[in-house]
Design a protein around this motif. Sequence first.
Motif, PDB file in Angstrom:
ATOM      1  N   LEU A 158      -0.191  -6.256  21.022  1.00  0.00           N
ATOM      2  CA  LEU A 158      -0.485  -4.641  20.306  1.00  0.00           C
ATOM      3  C   LEU A 158      -0.454  -3.821  21.466  1.00  0.00           C
ATOM      4  N   LEU A 159      -1.424  -4.062  22.560  1.00  0.00           N
ATOM      5  CA  LEU A 159      -1.246  -3.022  23.512  1.00  0.00           C
ATOM      6  C   LEU A 159       0.291  -2.713  24.250  1.00  0.00           C
ATOM      7  N   ASP A 160       1.065  -3.919  24.224  1.00  0.00           N
ATOM      8  CA  ASP A 160       2.102  -3.757  24.823  1.00  0.00           C
ATOM      9  C   ASP A 160       2.997  -2.648  23.980  1.00  0.00           C
ATOM     10  N   THR A 161       2.796  -2.563  22.818  1.00  0.00           N
ATOM     11  CA  THR A 161       3.664  -1.640  21.896  1.00  0.00           C
ATOM     12  C   THR A 161       3.166  -0.174  22.431  1.00  0.00           C
ATOM     13  N   VAL A 162       1.982   0.334  23.058  1.00  0.00           N
ATOM     14  CA  VAL A 162       1.755   1.468  23.583  1.00  0.00           C
ATOM     15  C   VAL A 162       2.330   1.440  25.182  1.00  0.00           C
TER      16      VAL A 162
END
Length: 191
Positions: A158-162
């Motif tokens: 999820l963090l990687d999407t940002v």
Amino acid sequence: MKLVVAVGGASGSIYAKRLLDILATMREWVDVGLCFSQSGAEVWAHELGAVPEYPFKRHNLRDFRAPFASGSAGWDAMVVIPCSTGGLARIAHGVSDDLIGRAADVMLKERRRLVLVVRETPLSLIHIENMATVTRAGGVVLPAAPSFYSKPASIEALLDTVVARVLDQVGLPNKLMPRWGDDPEAQGAKK
């Protein structure tokens, strides 16, 4: 590439940690200058505990002799992650009373890439107007708003999407998540 990473005082230190963890794997072609705002260090400690030892030079918030405090040093880009709305306001109005404000001012005046990962909700009209001011000056406002089309199955994904978007904005290649069009299943296409 020479990249400034500033950790601001908004909640969301986990975004900064993920970015720094990834940049640590890119050391052969990315020189990182790291700086924490006072509240950035406090929020990190509250949310994540102690800051790990990163292989980057960490600059004091009052160190106006840091290389990226001058446009002549030729630093390529800067990311403020997470960026508080107070930090956004100071940057939008050219308040250079600490190293983060000065470095952001340098990026804008030199027409270099400045990415502000704003982490606040809801937004007031003042916040929105400050975002518009930064955008008109050449900065990029990249809210810490994760996406879900890649079907992230973990907090890290999820963090990687940002974080993938942050890396894209500063021109660093990454494969943190599938690109739109690369994974038909993530887009709901039939096999």
